[in-house]
Design an enzyme around this catalytic site. Structure first.
Site, PDB file in Angstrom:
ATOM      1  N   GLN A  49       0.849  -1.184   0.000  1.00 21.35           N
ATOM      2  CA  GLN A  49       0.000   0.000   0.000  1.00 21.35           C
ATOM      3  C   GLN A  49       0.885   1.235   0.000  1.00 21.35           C
ATOM      4  O   GLN A  49       1.943   1.245   0.633  1.00 21.35           O
ATOM      5  CB  GLN A  49      -0.890  -0.015   1.249  1.00 21.35           C
ATOM      6  CG  GLN A  49      -1.875   1.125   1.351  1.00 21.35           C
ATOM      7  CD  GLN A  49      -2.839   0.907   2.515  1.00 21.35           C
ATOM      8  OE1 GLN A  49      -3.464  -0.142   2.629  1.00 21.35           O
ATOM      9  NE2 GLN A  49      -2.942   1.892   3.371  1.00 21.35           N
ATOM     10  N   HIS A  65       0.952   5.951  15.402  1.00 19.81           N
ATOM     11  CA  HIS A  65       0.154   4.825  14.935  1.00 19.81           C
ATOM     12  C   HIS A  65       0.993   3.572  14.661  1.00 19.81           C
ATOM     13  O   HIS A  65       2.154   3.678  14.303  1.00 19.81           O
ATOM     14  CB  HIS A  65      -0.585   5.220  13.655  1.00 19.81           C
ATOM     15  CG  HIS A  65      -1.386   6.468  13.803  1.00 19.81           C
ATOM     16  ND1 HIS A  65      -1.311   7.499  12.910  1.00 19.81           N
ATOM     17  CD2 HIS A  65      -2.259   6.862  14.755  1.00 19.81           C
ATOM     18  CE1 HIS A  65      -2.114   8.474  13.282  1.00 19.81           C
ATOM     19  NE2 HIS A  65      -2.698   8.116  14.416  1.00 19.81           N
ATOM     20  N   LYS A  75       7.386   0.443   7.193  1.00 19.40           N
ATOM     21  CA  LYS A  75       7.016   1.624   6.406  1.00 19.40           C
ATOM     22  C   LYS A  75       8.278   2.331   5.953  1.00 19.40           C
ATOM     23  O   LYS A  75       9.266   2.380   6.682  1.00 19.40           O
ATOM     24  CB  LYS A  75       6.264   2.662   7.238  1.00 19.40           C
ATOM     25  CG  LYS A  75       5.029   2.259   7.909  1.00 19.40           C
ATOM     26  CD  LYS A  75       4.465   3.442   8.698  1.00 19.40           C
ATOM     27  CE  LYS A  75       3.302   2.999   9.532  1.00 19.40           C
ATOM     28  NZ  LYS A  75       2.690   4.087  10.268  1.00 19.40           N
ATOM     29  N   HIS A 122       4.620   5.099  14.722  1.00 21.28           N
ATOM     30  CA  HIS A 122       5.146   6.191  13.904  1.00 21.28           C
ATOM     31  C   HIS A 122       4.257   7.436  14.022  1.00 21.28           C
ATOM     32  O   HIS A 122       3.044   7.343  14.098  1.00 21.28           O
ATOM     33  CB  HIS A 122       5.205   5.766  12.433  1.00 21.28           C
ATOM     34  CG  HIS A 122       5.509   6.900  11.515  1.00 21.28           C
ATOM     35  ND1 HIS A 122       4.542   7.534  10.772  1.00 21.28           N
ATOM     36  CD2 HIS A 122       6.662   7.545  11.260  1.00 21.28           C
ATOM     37  CE1 HIS A 122       5.090   8.514  10.078  1.00 21.28           C
ATOM     38  NE2 HIS A 122       6.375   8.541  10.361  1.00 21.28           N
ATOM     39  N   TYR A 135       4.054   7.426   2.055  1.00 21.35           N
ATOM     40  CA  TYR A 135       4.369   6.260   2.877  1.00 21.35           C
ATOM     41  C   TYR A 135       4.254   5.012   2.013  1.00 21.35           C
ATOM     42  O   TYR A 135       3.230   4.815   1.363  1.00 21.35           O
ATOM     43  CB  TYR A 135       3.336   6.062   3.989  1.00 21.35           C
ATOM     44  CG  TYR A 135       3.094   7.154   4.954  1.00 21.35           C
ATOM     45  CD1 TYR A 135       3.459   6.992   6.282  1.00 21.35           C
ATOM     46  CD2 TYR A 135       2.443   8.329   4.598  1.00 21.35           C
ATOM     47  CE1 TYR A 135       3.191   7.977   7.217  1.00 21.35           C
ATOM     48  CE2 TYR A 135       2.179   9.311   5.516  1.00 21.35           C
ATOM     49  CZ  TYR A 135       2.552   9.128   6.829  1.00 21.35           C
ATOM     50  OH  TYR A 135       2.280  10.097   7.757  1.00 21.35           O
ATOM     51  N   ASP A 171      -6.192  11.531  17.637  1.00 22.52           N
ATOM     52  CA  ASP A 171      -4.811  11.388  18.096  1.00 22.52           C
ATOM     53  C   ASP A 171      -4.616  11.988  19.489  1.00 22.52           C
ATOM     54  O   ASP A 171      -3.841  11.468  20.291  1.00 22.52           O
ATOM     55  CB  ASP A 171      -3.838  12.027  17.105  1.00 22.52           C
ATOM     56  CG  ASP A 171      -3.628  11.170  15.855  1.00 22.52           C
ATOM     57  OD1 ASP A 171      -4.062  10.005  15.841  1.00 22.52           O
ATOM     58  OD2 ASP A 171      -3.036  11.688  14.894  1.00 22.52           O
TER      59      ASP A 171
END
Length: 186
Positions: A49, A65, A75, A122, A135, A171
């Site tokens: 992705q 996250h 990532k 991250h 990303y 968040d």
């Protein structure tokens, strides 16, 4: 010819990636990703992705996250426009650096990326207006496996370079780490 320099950080597996550019009067060409070179640097899974973000306000924070097994992900995070302070937190339960963090400045100008291994959280803070990131993920997003840490958790002690100007309600309201938090077993 190698198109990247892979620089180790104090957290095992977390790697700063320097993209090398070929420049002339027209501008530059920089390889963004090469499966062969990244495999040698430890990224052995395929990219599943690719996400892009735009954060408009300087001082904004996104994160922290991660995904729980079986959907843990590595990532590769890069800043395409602007400048950010990018942070990764080691959540690997068996790691000697469990709950330690490392930050790096990523920008369009320095052409650096952070290769974040499985088992890390991250997040980032924008240091300029209009920061655009890309990303590359080794796993698709699975909302049922999503986890997060509070960006201001005193147990982490992340030193953000600027006062926080903006953060999502989601968040902002992530729980603080509880005493029995075991991290992620890979």
């Amino acid at each position: 010819m190698a198109r990247f320099d892979f620089v180790s950080t104090p957290l095992s597996g977390l790697t700063l990636v320097q993209r090398k550019a070929i420049e002339d009067q027209r501008g530059f060409l920089s390889r963004f990703y090469c499966a062969d070179e990244f495999r040698e640097a430890g990224l052995t899974k395929a990219i599943k992705q690719i996400n892009q973000t735009l954060t408009r306000k300087k001082g904004a924070v996104r994160g922290m996250h991660f995904q729980y097994p079986p959907y843990v992900e590595a990532k590769l995070v890069s800043c395409l426009h602007g400048e950010i302070f990018d942070v990764a937190v080691d959540l690997r339960s068996n790691s000697p650096t469990f709950l330690h963090w490392h930050g790096a400045i990523l920008s369009a100008q320095n052409r650096q990326s952070l290769l974040i291994p499985e088992g890390f959280a991250h997040g980032f803070q924008t240091l300029t207006e209009d920061c655009e990131l890309i990303y590359l993920h080794t796993e698709s997003y699975h909302p049922e496996a999503e986890g997060a840490l509070n960006f201001a958790d005193p147990k982490l002690g992340i030193v953000w370079p600027l006062a926080t100007t903006e953060i999502s309600d989601r968040d902002m309201n992530h729980k603080l780490i509880e005493q029995d938090f075991q991290g992620i077993s890979l």
